[in-house]
Design an enzyme around this catalytic site. Sequence first.
Site, PDB file in Angstrom:
ATOM      1  N   GLU A 186      -9.106   2.560  -4.768  1.00 45.04           N
ATOM      2  CA  GLU A 186      -9.898   2.611  -3.532  1.00 45.04           C
ATOM      3  C   GLU A 186     -10.054   4.009  -2.957  1.00 45.04           C
ATOM      4  O   GLU A 186      -9.524   4.317  -1.884  1.00 45.04           O
ATOM      5  CB  GLU A 186      -9.290   1.698  -2.461  1.00 45.04           C
ATOM      6  N   GLU A 375      -8.203  -6.569  -7.049  1.00 46.45           N
ATOM      7  CA  GLU A 375      -7.506  -7.123  -5.883  1.00 46.45           C
ATOM      8  C   GLU A 375      -8.404  -8.128  -5.196  1.00 46.45           C
ATOM      9  O   GLU A 375      -9.610  -7.927  -5.115  1.00 46.45           O
ATOM     10  CB  GLU A 375      -7.167  -6.043  -4.833  1.00 46.45           C
TER      11      GLU A 375
HETATM   12  C1  BGC Z   1      -5.192  -1.918  -0.810  1.00 41.05           C
HETATM   13  C2  BGC Z   1      -3.818  -2.535  -0.688  1.00 41.05           C
HETATM   14  C3  BGC Z   1      -3.697  -3.221   0.659  1.00 41.05           C
HETATM   15  C4  BGC Z   1      -4.737  -4.320   0.741  1.00 41.05           C
HETATM   16  C5  BGC Z   1      -4.715  -5.097   2.049  1.00 41.05           C
HETATM   17  C6  BGC Z   1      -6.303  -2.806  -0.328  1.00 41.05           C
HETATM   18  O1  BGC Z   1      -7.244  -2.015   0.311  1.00 41.05           O
HETATM   19  O2  BGC Z   1      -5.428  -1.452  -2.109  1.00 41.05           O
HETATM   20  O3  BGC Z   1      -2.863  -1.522  -0.857  1.00 41.05           O
HETATM   21  O4  BGC Z   1      -2.416  -3.716   0.910  1.00 41.05           O
HETATM   22  O5  BGC Z   1      -6.015  -3.755   0.636  1.00 41.05           O
HETATM   23  O6  BGC Z   1      -4.974  -4.273   3.120  1.00 41.05           O
END
Ligand code: BGC
Length: 469
Positions: A186, A375
């Site tokens: 990110e 993610e």
């Molecule tokens: C990040 C994580 C974070 C998650 C929730 C993502 O932007 O890569 O490190 O915990 O979002 O905020």
Amino acid sequence: MSAESGLANASKENSLPNRSLRPGFPSGFLWGTATSAYQIEGAVNEDERGPSIWDRHAHKIGNILNNGNADVANDHFHLYKDDVQLMKALGAKAYRFSIAWPRVFPAGAGAPNPKGLDFYDRLLDELLASGIEPFATLYHWDLPLALQDRHGGWLSRETSEAFAHYAGHVAKRLSDRVKHFFTINECSRFVNLGHGHGSDAPGLKLSRAELNQVRHNVALGHGLAVRSIRTQGRAGTRVGPAENIVTCVPAIETPANIRAAEIATRELNAGYLTVMLEGKYTDAFLADAGKDAPQFTAEDLDIISSPIDFVGLNVYMPEHYVVAADNAQGFAPLPFPDSFPHMDSAWLKIGPEAMYWGPRHVAKLWDVKSIYITENGTSAADQPDTAGNVYDVDRIMYLRNYLTQLQRATSEGVPVLGYFLWSLMDNFEWTDGFEKRFGLYRVDFNTQRRTPKLSASFYREIIAQNAVV
Ligand code: BGC
């Protein structure tokens, strides 16, 4: 026909679909979970790890909710064997974790720490013994502090070069077991929140010109790292970014709005994914930046657009709902009404369609053939009952809706190969400290006890069926 026989016929014809009609994923679809080093490892002073910008940021009173820090976090550095068992209990086949640069090069550059990769050696062996495929991220925001203090961190291209050096070293050492590397997690978030807004590490509020330079140096770091992984990793090592793109969803799915959403997605990711995949900044990006545009050479653009093997997408929400517009850009983002729903984190809008349109736009705009969802997940205000059970039906609702959209994408041929749920367990949620929980496993941060939430059972079932349940 009597009313009764009519009813009997109707119930025969309208019998509900049985379980075999569940929307499935392609065979071999890779189900995993994700974490990052600073959010779970703890052990910040072990094996000669150097300090990172997040250590300093978290220790400054007022930066983190309830003044939390990740000195111990989930103590995963010591409990990793148990944590691999948590993954195994889900039936997960893959795990995305990050390597802490300050463990490997405590001062960011120079000589590597001889003990720097020992922990990851142990972790990899444990994962492989459990049949779980490791996917390693090289940068999840924990920049060695020395690089920040010596030359302004990402404001200098020396950091881009140091990153490539570190990435090559890791690939050389670990690519016997790690076949997939993500360069940078990110870019958009740590550039904006850490260097523009100042809420995240390193806590800077740079000018627009400086911010654009940071953005460029980060993209350059990605490209340089791709090249050094290619030269130092074993043949067949695969590499790509893991980006949280600005996903634009057509407000109503008409051909004109879909086209507008594609144009918007290309333009609004100009500084990251677009330049990585096209090797140029868009005209609109440069015109908008004007005199604040970054300094760059044609060679930089070649490096940034070095061929990659896949695109990783972190998908949480749509950034905009857009419609076609008769203006210079060809699209108009619509405002979000105050009533737009969100999850426990106020920023986390519920827009499952992002999980369809994000990968679809990437495949369509740039002909990308391999995509991973690196993610997706949500915070929830998990409340254990008296027996300690967490019935996080809101997290399940969120996941089911997003996965339904992902299934829509794969069933239409969008080439998504795998999905990493964020997160395996509750952890240090950056400036929200330990107050926002994203895990499938609840963590008691006093005892380090991990307890599966209902969503862990839900995810286990998804994996077992390879379908939305
Ligand atoms: C990040 C994580 C974070 C998650 C929730 C993502 O932007 O890569 O490190 O915990 O979002 O905020």
